[in-house]
Design a protein around this motif. Sequence first.
Motif, short mmCIF file in Angstrom:
data_model
loop_
_atom_site.label_atom_id
_atom_site.label_comp_id
_atom_site.label_asym_id
_atom_site.label_seq_id
_atom_site.Cartn_x
_atom_site.Cartn_y
_atom_site.Cartn_z
N TRP A 202 0.82 -1.23 0.00
CA TRP A 202 0.00 0.00 0.00
C TRP A 202 0.85 1.26 0.00
O TRP A 202 0.35 2.34 -0.33
N LYS A 203 2.12 1.16 0.36
CA LYS A 203 2.99 2.34 0.37
C LYS A 203 3.58 2.63 -1.01
O LYS A 203 4.22 3.67 -1.20
N ALA A 204 3.40 1.71 -1.95
CA ALA A 204 3.94 1.91 -3.29
C ALA A 204 3.15 2.99 -4.03
O ALA A 204 1.96 3.20 -3.76
N ARG A 205 3.79 3.66 -4.97
CA ARG A 205 3.09 4.68 -5.76
C ARG A 205 2.01 4.03 -6.61
O ARG A 205 0.94 4.63 -6.80
N ARG A 209 0.18 -2.56 -9.50
CA ARG A 209 1.15 -3.45 -10.15
C ARG A 209 1.30 -4.75 -9.36
O ARG A 209 1.36 -5.84 -9.94
N ALA A 210 1.39 -4.63 -8.03
CA ALA A 210 1.56 -5.83 -7.20
C ALA A 210 0.30 -6.68 -7.21
O ALA A 210 0.35 -7.90 -7.36
N VAL A 211 -0.86 -6.04 -7.03
CA VAL A 211 -2.12 -6.80 -6.98
C VAL A 211 -2.38 -7.49 -8.32
O VAL A 211 -2.79 -8.65 -8.37
N LEU A 243 -6.77 1.51 -7.37
CA LEU A 243 -5.88 1.43 -6.20
C LEU A 243 -4.85 2.56 -6.21
O LEU A 243 -4.44 3.04 -5.15
N ASP A 244 -4.41 2.94 -7.40
CA ASP A 244 -3.35 3.94 -7.52
C ASP A 244 -3.91 5.34 -7.26
O ASP A 244 -4.92 5.73 -7.84
N GLY A 245 -3.28 6.05 -6.36
CA GLY A 245 -3.76 7.38 -6.03
C GLY A 245 -4.79 7.38 -4.92
O GLY A 245 -5.25 8.46 -4.51
N ALA A 246 -5.23 6.20 -4.45
CA ALA A 246 -6.17 6.16 -3.32
C ALA A 246 -5.53 6.87 -2.13
O ALA A 246 -4.36 6.65 -1.81
N ALA A 247 -6.32 7.71 -1.48
CA ALA A 247 -5.75 8.66 -0.53
C ALA A 247 -5.34 8.07 0.81
O ALA A 247 -4.61 8.71 1.56
N SER A 248 -5.78 6.87 1.13
CA SER A 248 -5.49 6.34 2.46
C SER A 248 -5.29 4.83 2.41
O SER A 248 -5.73 4.14 1.48
N ARG A 249 -4.63 4.34 3.44
CA ARG A 249 -4.42 2.90 3.59
C ARG A 249 -5.75 2.18 3.68
O ARG A 249 -5.94 1.12 3.05
N ARG A 250 -6.69 2.72 4.46
CA ARG A 250 -7.95 1.99 4.63
C ARG A 250 -8.76 1.97 3.33
O ARG A 250 -9.50 1.03 3.07
#
Length: 416
Positions: A202-205, A209-211, A243-250
């Motif tokens: 989740w810390k990746a930009r 890509r991972a998912v 997922l990319d650019g989502a503002a928060s971990r949750r």
Amino acid sequence: MDPCQAALSIVKELREAGFQAYLVGGCVRDRLLGKEPEDYDVCTDARPDQVEALFPRTIATGIRHGTVTVIAAGHPVEVTTFRVEGAYRDGRRPDHVRFVGRVEEDLARRDFTINAMAQDPEGAIIDPFGGRRDLERRVIRTVGAAEDRFREDALRMVRAVRLAAQLEFSLHPETEAAIRRMAPDLARLSVERVTQELEKVWKARRPSRAVASLFRLGMMKHLPPFHRWDLPSFPRPPALDALDGAASRRMRWALLLHLCGQKPEEAAGRLKELRLPRRDAEEIGRLYRSAAAWPSSLAEEEGKRRIFRDGIGFCREALELSRRMGVIDEAARLRQVEALNRWNGEMPIRRWEELAVNGKDLIDAAGRPAGPWVGRTLRILADAVILGRLPNNHQLLIKEGVRIGRDATADPGDDD
């Protein structure tokens, strides 16, 4: 003294005492990439007891495997003795380690070439497996045969995908092919280790890509606890890109549940399966449910009630999540954000603490014992205040609250 200087001071002190010592692993990789490492590790031929004797502040974090944490200028630095490892019968840890005298032997046990480099205090790089070349090529490749590395610890397959996303690298063809073949071995992993890797994703930009790789390489259907879920074959690219650019971990956790086809009402339970803390699971589940049911248009009264119940920040986040899930479109999101901000500015109270009366005030004024009528009355009063039907005035609210409470006496089930 910053963390880098602290680690280098440990290296220099070990060398002055007659030992070999180097920065090693991820910190070397990140420095070569021009990034500030999150932490620093040191490797040395000094044995753990010798490290403990040399430094005044140490923590025995992994003596059995040769690791001592040294505290230098307030910074913890893991110092590990050069070692080679025995068999990994549990698929996670070596049954035993053997201390050795050469750094090259230690580097040979590591997972990926870009993590198998060491650096001396003068900046010279020891790179027996081509890690620098792989950094230049932007590729993730195992040290030695990929199947051997993944057989030792199946989590390395997940780490490969996570590192590729974090660094925006690609997987070496041999590494990728081995992951496809060995994906069933992922079922042996503990849920906790899988979740730790996802938290790093989740810390990746671009976590998509991972998912995407987890699905594409056949990993997701074997990873606990996902292997127990009814998963789609492969999420559509627009849903992945959300997922990319989502503002928060949750928000990213909620989007993962959405990508995995999980029902909003089951979200909290699924997140508990992932061993997330109960509070996190409940908050993310609430966010997911709210976003999934968010209306395309929002009336003022309902909007103000949502702001009071959930807070303006939660409402904005749920609205953004709803758009990323495809429940509403961007035009609707923009209209509603503008309306929510306006209503938030108009509301005389936004939290329960701001209401000019509390339960004790009502009980004292009504001369009645506590009971369900108190909470019900407070909810009616708060609703009237946030909608502008009553001023947030203590005396007026007490008067109205007593009247509401008196009327409620006709309901025999209202009091305890």
